[in-house]
Design a protein around this motif. Sequence first.
Motif, PDB file in Angstrom:
ATOM      1  N   THR A 170      -5.162   2.161   1.750  1.00  0.00           N
ATOM      2  CA  THR A 170      -4.223   1.534   2.682  1.00  0.00           C
ATOM      3  C   THR A 170      -3.233   2.544   3.246  1.00  0.00           C
ATOM      4  N   GLY A 171      -3.530   3.833   3.040  1.00  0.00           N
ATOM      5  CA  GLY A 171      -2.585   4.861   3.488  1.00  0.00           C
ATOM      6  C   GLY A 171      -1.596   5.195   2.388  1.00  0.00           C
ATOM      7  N   TRP A 172      -1.863   4.702   1.190  1.00  0.00           N
ATOM      8  CA  TRP A 172      -1.082   4.999  -0.020  1.00  0.00           C
ATOM      9  C   TRP A 172       0.405   4.618   0.118  1.00  0.00           C
ATOM     10  N   GLY A 173       0.674   3.525   0.828  1.00  0.00           N
ATOM     11  CA  GLY A 173       2.065   3.079   0.938  1.00  0.00           C
ATOM     12  C   GLY A 173       2.329   2.583   2.349  1.00  0.00           C
ATOM     13  N   ASN A 174       3.552   2.762   2.823  1.00  0.00           N
ATOM     14  CA  ASN A 174       3.843   2.301   4.175  1.00  0.00           C
ATOM     15  C   ASN A 174       3.713   3.452   5.178  1.00  0.00           C
ATOM     16  N   PHE A 175       4.253   3.287   6.381  1.00  0.00           N
ATOM     17  CA  PHE A 175       4.091   4.301   7.443  1.00  0.00           C
ATOM     18  C   PHE A 175       4.563   5.679   6.985  1.00  0.00           C
ATOM     19  N   ASN A 176       5.599   5.680   6.127  1.00  0.00           N
ATOM     20  CA  ASN A 176       6.187   6.943   5.708  1.00  0.00           C
ATOM     21  C   ASN A 176       5.245   7.713   4.762  1.00  0.00           C
ATOM     22  N   ASN A 177       4.631   6.965   3.853  1.00  0.00           N
ATOM     23  CA  ASN A 177       3.648   7.597   2.973  1.00  0.00           C
ATOM     24  C   ASN A 177       2.463   8.101   3.790  1.00  0.00           C
ATOM     25  N   MET A 178       2.107   7.315   4.793  1.00  0.00           N
ATOM     26  CA  MET A 178       0.983   7.688   5.657  1.00  0.00           C
ATOM     27  C   MET A 178       1.291   8.991   6.397  1.00  0.00           C
TER      28      MET A 178
END
Length: 554
Positions: free
Chosen positions: A100-108
């Motif tokens: 899922t991108g390993w978190g939210n937009f920031n983790n992505m």
Amino acid sequence: MKSQPNPAQAALAQARPSKFRQLRELIASPELEFLMEAHDGMSAKIVEEAGFKGIWASGLSMSAALGVRDSNEASWTQVLEVLEFMADASSIPILVDGDTGWGNFNNMRRAVRKLGERGIAGICIEDKLFPKTNSFVGEGQALAAIDEFCGKIKAGKDSQVDDDFRIVARIEALIAGWGLEEALKRAEAYRAAGADAVLIHSKKSTADEIFAFAKAWNNRCPVVIVPTKYYATPTEAFRQAGISVAIWANHNLRAAIAAMRDASRRIRREESIAGVEKTVVSVQEVFELSGNDELAEAEKRYLPAKAGEKRAILLAASRGAALGRLTEDRPKCMIEVRGQPLLSRLIGTVREAGVREITVVRGYKKDTINFPSIATVDNDLFMTTGEAASLACAIERLEGECLVAYGDILFRHHILDQLLAHPGDIVVTVDALWRARVSQAKNWVRDFAACTRAFSPTFLDDEPVHLRRIASDMPAEEIGGEWMGLAKLSARGAERVREAIHAMRRDGTLAKAGLPELFTRMAGEGAPIHVLYIAGQWLDVDDAADLAEAGKFL
Ligand code: SPV
Ligand code: MG
């Protein structure tokens, strides 16, 4: 067999498009393309070796290979470590399953930057919630909100370190049971947010819903599929449907599990490894896949020869035609004396003297010369060239303290010990008891040595003896002894021999010359070639009589 790139391969690789560009072109290709699953460095090599143009770094497989579940139990940096090994091990692009991108937009954002920095060509993210669950586990998995997921795609595109980095947006609407309309709605939103392709996933055993999606989508951007569950669908049908990329998502992992289970169970049952030997790859193959040959080459280029580390070059290119049928299928150095080839005995003697790096120059029936841990170089012109040309084939190994020997001689250990202890830069061993060998009524060409001083059994001073020349015909009064085909070179001596070889190559005399001509030339040019007198205790094998002698000698 694929191995670590050598400098030439690396140069070639540089001439190829970057991995980012390769993945971009693969996805944009009008043909149906394929990505094959890998989960570590070795499987990445195997995928490339099989001819695939790209790798799917499967989340399921990488997790399973680490012994954990496909539920984000491995942290994203642990995945990154695995990916780095995979990228280093292969020269084709990797599309990583980024869950899922390993978190939210920031983790992505951070993940996309780091992936790009480590040469991973693209990421696929799925519109579910962290921690993710594998699509084939359970029912009704929760989906991400469309706008939140679009933000993640945008953040990723804004963070990529290479313009060709690819982001694939994976739609889980069909998996979660939301239907085709929802899948299409999401596909369009993700495309508009900047996704370079959409992956439409299905867990049905037929591809009907995939084809329905593809038809309605009409290639607004490339479509990627994972036919794990609808594996029976003919690949041609994917082509007809205009699919861009099919991912074979987990088959190396599953193949490995099946093979490892078989091997483990059988070894446990049989309490022996003999039964599986033929069902597993050889250790040699593991070395080859791991690129050991490149390391050995690099060591020669970059490691200084360790003090006291000696090398040997054994010249074994000629057939030995006088041995007739005995050398029909092997060179004479491979003829067995008391159950062991001559060359293998010579190697043993040389090793016992502490020489670790041994190179054999092969020619006639070269494939029959193959010893563990012995390097080989080939003189494929052995039919028309002499030993100097054979030595020239190994010129890169003619470095540091070095022995040079014919491959068909046998001698007692003490000769080698004396030779290695000699302080001269170039030392040849000369048998002072040459008359005894000649009186064996042999009409073989002998390498007689003319020396500055005759052998005296009562040598008391240290005055050095030097070589004047080696030749096969020489007045008896000039003969100091017979050269036995063994010489020692110091690092300086090896350098002088290399120079002499280069000079002979330049003036056209190299091809036909033997080592006698080489040493004679050097002596004539004033190089001090030392003579170590010995008194018998050796033999070479030229004919059947020699062979019989060799049996007795041992
Ligand atoms: C994977 O290979 O980890 C995938 C594909 O995500 S699937 O397992 O089919 O969901
Ligand atoms: Mg996955």
